[in-house]
Write a protein that holds these residues in place. Structure first.
Motif, PDB file in Angstrom:
ATOM      1  N   GLY A   1     -24.680   5.268  52.924  1.00  0.00           N
ATOM      2  CA  GLY A   1     -25.157   3.997  53.432  1.00  0.00           C
ATOM      3  C   GLY A   1     -26.656   3.994  53.681  1.00  0.00           C
ATOM      4  O   GLY A   1     -27.344   3.013  53.377  1.00  0.00           O
ATOM      5  N   LEU A   2     -27.176   5.078  54.216  1.00  0.00           N
ATOM      6  CA  LEU A   2     -28.615   5.166  54.465  1.00  0.00           C
ATOM      7  C   LEU A   2     -29.406   5.097  53.162  1.00  0.00           C
ATOM      8  O   LEU A   2     -30.449   4.429  53.091  1.00  0.00           O
ATOM      9  N   TRP A   3     -28.908   5.762  52.136  1.00  0.00           N
ATOM     10  CA  TRP A   3     -29.597   5.699  50.846  1.00  0.00           C
ATOM     11  C   TRP A   3     -29.495   4.302  50.247  1.00  0.00           C
ATOM     12  O   TRP A   3     -30.434   3.821  49.606  1.00  0.00           O
ATOM     13  N   MET A   4     -28.370   3.634  50.461  1.00  0.00           N
ATOM     14  CA  MET A   4     -28.241   2.264  49.963  1.00  0.00           C
ATOM     15  C   MET A   4     -29.237   1.333  50.659  1.00  0.00           C
ATOM     16  O   MET A   4     -29.772   0.407  50.032  1.00  0.00           O
ATOM     17  N   ILE A   5     -29.479   1.557  51.932  1.00  0.00           N
ATOM     18  CA  ILE A   5     -30.488   0.759  52.634  1.00  0.00           C
ATOM     19  C   ILE A   5     -31.854   0.961  51.994  1.00  0.00           C
ATOM     20  O   ILE A   5     -32.612  -0.003  51.798  1.00  0.00           O
ATOM     21  N   LEU A   6     -32.177   2.205  51.648  1.00  0.00           N
ATOM     22  CA  LEU A   6     -33.447   2.485  50.998  1.00  0.00           C
ATOM     23  C   LEU A   6     -33.525   1.811  49.626  1.00  0.00           C
ATOM     24  O   LEU A   6     -34.553   1.216  49.268  1.00  0.00           O
ATOM     25  N   PHE A   7     -32.434   1.881  48.872  1.00  0.00           N
ATOM     26  CA  PHE A   7     -32.381   1.192  47.576  1.00  0.00           C
ATOM     27  C   PHE A   7     -32.569  -0.314  47.772  1.00  0.00           C
ATOM     28  O   PHE A   7     -33.260  -0.974  46.991  1.00  0.00           O
ATOM     29  N   GLY A   8     -31.914  -0.847  48.803  1.00  0.00           N
ATOM     30  CA  GLY A   8     -32.029  -2.271  49.061  1.00  0.00           C
ATOM     31  C   GLY A   8     -33.447  -2.680  49.421  1.00  0.00           C
ATOM     32  O   GLY A   8     -33.924  -3.744  49.004  1.00  0.00           O
ATOM     33  N   ALA A   9     -34.140  -1.840  50.203  1.00  0.00           N
ATOM     34  CA  ALA A   9     -35.530  -2.146  50.563  1.00  0.00           C
ATOM     35  C   ALA A   9     -36.414  -2.179  49.319  1.00  0.00           C
ATOM     36  O   ALA A   9     -37.287  -3.052  49.185  1.00  0.00           O
ATOM     37  N   ALA A  10     -36.186  -1.236  48.403  1.00  0.00           N
ATOM     38  CA  ALA A  10     -36.958  -1.230  47.159  1.00  0.00           C
ATOM     39  C   ALA A  10     -36.645  -2.472  46.324  1.00  0.00           C
ATOM     40  O   ALA A  10     -37.540  -3.099  45.741  1.00  0.00           O
ATOM     41  N   HIS A  11     -35.371  -2.852  46.276  1.00  0.00           N
ATOM     42  CA  HIS A  11     -34.974  -4.041  45.515  1.00  0.00           C
ATOM     43  C   HIS A  11     -35.556  -5.300  46.131  1.00  0.00           C
ATOM     44  O   HIS A  11     -35.904  -6.258  45.416  1.00  0.00           O
ATOM     45  N   ALA A  12     -35.675  -5.325  47.461  1.00  0.00           N
ATOM     46  CA  ALA A  12     -36.192  -6.507  48.146  1.00  0.00           C
ATOM     47  C   ALA A  12     -37.639  -6.795  47.784  1.00  0.00           C
ATOM     48  O   ALA A  12     -38.109  -7.928  47.961  1.00  0.00           O
ATOM     49  N   MET A  13     -38.363  -5.805  47.274  1.00  0.00           N
ATOM     50  CA  MET A  13     -39.721  -6.063  46.804  1.00  0.00           C
ATOM     51  C   MET A  13     -39.721  -7.052  45.645  1.00  0.00           C
ATOM     52  O   MET A  13     -40.706  -7.749  45.419  1.00  0.00           O
ATOM     53  N   LEU A  14     -38.607  -7.091  44.925  1.00  0.00           N
ATOM     54  CA  LEU A  14     -38.480  -8.008  43.802  1.00  0.00           C
ATOM     55  C   LEU A  14     -37.626  -9.219  44.144  1.00  0.00           C
ATOM     56  O   LEU A  14     -37.933 -10.341  43.738  1.00  0.00           O
ATOM     57  N   PHE A  15     -36.543  -8.970  44.913  1.00  0.00           N
ATOM     58  CA  PHE A  15     -35.584 -10.029  45.209  1.00  0.00           C
ATOM     59  C   PHE A  15     -35.177  -9.923  46.667  1.00  0.00           C
ATOM     60  O   PHE A  15     -34.424  -9.023  47.055  1.00  0.00           O
TER      61      PHE A  15
END
Length: 439
Positions: free
Chosen positions: A131-145
């Motif tokens: 879950g923690l890694w998914m949050i990090l992935f989500g933060a990176a994705h949020a730069m675009l979307f």
């Protein structure tokens, strides 16, 4: 690692229904997300014609606020399945490590309970780490979307992965009722306030997007800040967590694993769920096509969306069917399954493709997009088809999705050893017959 098995081990047969459902779900996600990209690109929208109106009705009744609850259902099912298999394999591993096993000594009930407890702790740690890694992935994705959902599910796994591992279903049910009530009340109050100001949520988003000049830096900054502010609220005050718990609970049944055994029930849930969900969205569809706003209908539509998601899952599970000998799928099921096995890669690829169409293309060519609702839906369909081709190519070459591989590698390499409590000592038991022979 063979694609026909789960990552938890070769014994875990991968059921086709969740993968096929994820594959089609990503089409619904693309259709639901494309209006947001239209807003982000500041594209002009022509007056709706009859085709646009028909599509708006169909999207409102069957897609909007229906696709993401379906995503949450499947996420919860996958989370619980992962936990179940990890506990089973971990328990066997701990039992095999007990002293005397090689000599043929059977573990005692106390030792079996110890092994299962350690495996459960490991599974809970795995869920939280993932879950923690998914949050990090989500933060990176949020730069675009900025409307990323990966981080939301990651946060839900961090908060409630332990509940799933320990099957705290009563707690989950109570919390789900509370969250649903809070979500309904908050949505009603928010929209009542906006209506008193002569606004609605969509207009607020549009005004925010149009109020300032967008640069690459401001776009990234605004995306991440918007995402970080809404992710926690989405977990605590939307139906993501109730849907996740419901999906996790389904993993304790064979409704999704073996839908061929429950055809009548799934057909009733499918038709009934989509029907009730559509009824709950009629007032929203009227508003979307220029009608009056009914405040209470917005809150009710959230609950109706979960009903529709259950209907979609039931019908897609029926379509996928149960496990096949050899694990082979054919036709559209095979294509959807290839996408479903790489759902994170497909989801993130959608954002890259949408950004190319709605952000990069206008910036490079100077062409202002002027698209109606039906045309944007065709773009979403085209984007989904491109991800299908990508996933099929990966499937034929025997490769997992690159983002799935990256996530698994990150989760595995970030594991830290923990100090294990000593296992119970097996007490010596002397068989009475053997004792008599010795005597």
């Amino acid at each position: 690692m063979k694609l026909a098995t789960s990552f938890t081990g070769a014994r875990g047969v991968r059921y086709p229904a969740p993968d096929v459902a994820r594959g089609f779900m990503l089409l619904l996600i693309a259709l639901a997300n494309v209006p947001t990209w239209v807003y982000l690109s500041r594209s002009s929208t022509p007056s709706a014609d009859i085709v646009d109106t028909v599509w708006l009705w169909a999207r409102t009744l069957l897609v909007d606020r229906r696709a993401y609850p379906l995503f949450a259902l499947l996420f919860g099912f996958g989370l619980a399945t992962m936990v179940k298999r990890r506990i089973a394999s971990g328990t066997q591993g701990y039992l095999q490590s007990l002293p005397g096993v090689e000599a043929g000594c059977e573990p005692t009930p106390q030792q079996e309970a110890w092994a299962r407890e350690q495996a459960t702790v490991d599974a809970r740690r795995l869920m939280r780490r993932r879950g923690l890694w998914m949050i990090l992935f989500g933060a990176a994705h949020a730069m675009l979307f900025s409307a990323d959902i990966i981080g939301t599910y990651g946060l839900a796994a961090v908060f409630f992965g332990g509940w799933v591992a320990r099957k705290h279903w009563r707690r989950a049910a109570i919390l789900s009722v509370i969250i649903t009530a809070v979500s309904v009340v908050m949505m009603y109050n928010l929209n009542s306030f906006l209506a008193s100001q002569g606004l609605n949520a969509v207009e607020v988003v549009r005004r925010g997007a149009d109020s300032s000049t967008v640069t690459p830096v401001s776009y990234v900054f605004n995306g991440v800040t918007s995402w970080s502010g809404t992710t926690l609220m989405t977990v605590l005050a939307s139906l993501v967590v109730p849907a996740m718990f419901l999906g996790a609970r389904l993993a304790d049944t064979d409704l999704i694993a073996h839908p061929e055994r429950h055809r009548r029930l799934l057909a009733v849930v499918g038709v009934g769920g989509l029907g009730l969900g559509a009824l709950g969205g009629i007032a929203i569809a009227v508003r979307a096509t220029g009608g009056p706003l009914i405040i209470w209908a917005i809150s009710f539509d959230r609950v109706a969306g979960l009903l529709s998601a259950c209907g979609w899952l039931a019908l897609l599970a029926l379509y996928a069917g149960g496990p096949r000998e050899g694990g082979g799928l054919t036709g559209l099921r095979r294509l959807a399954s290839a996408v479903g096995r790489r759902s994170m890669t497909a989801y993130l690829s959608q954002s890259l493709l949408f950004a190319a169409v709605f952000l990069a293309l206008p910036a490079l060519t100077g062409i202002e997009l002027h698209l109606g609702e039906a045309r944007t839906a065709l773009i979403a369909l085209g984007v989904w088809l491109v991800t299908v081709v990508l996933c099929v190519v990966l499937e034929r070459s025997g490769h997992a999705g690159p983002f799935e591989t990256l996530l698994r590698t990150a989760v595995a390499r970030s594991e830290r050893k923990r100090r294990l409590p000593a296992p119970p000592v097996a007490s010596a038991v002397v068989d009475s017959d053997a004792y008599g022979l010795i005597r």
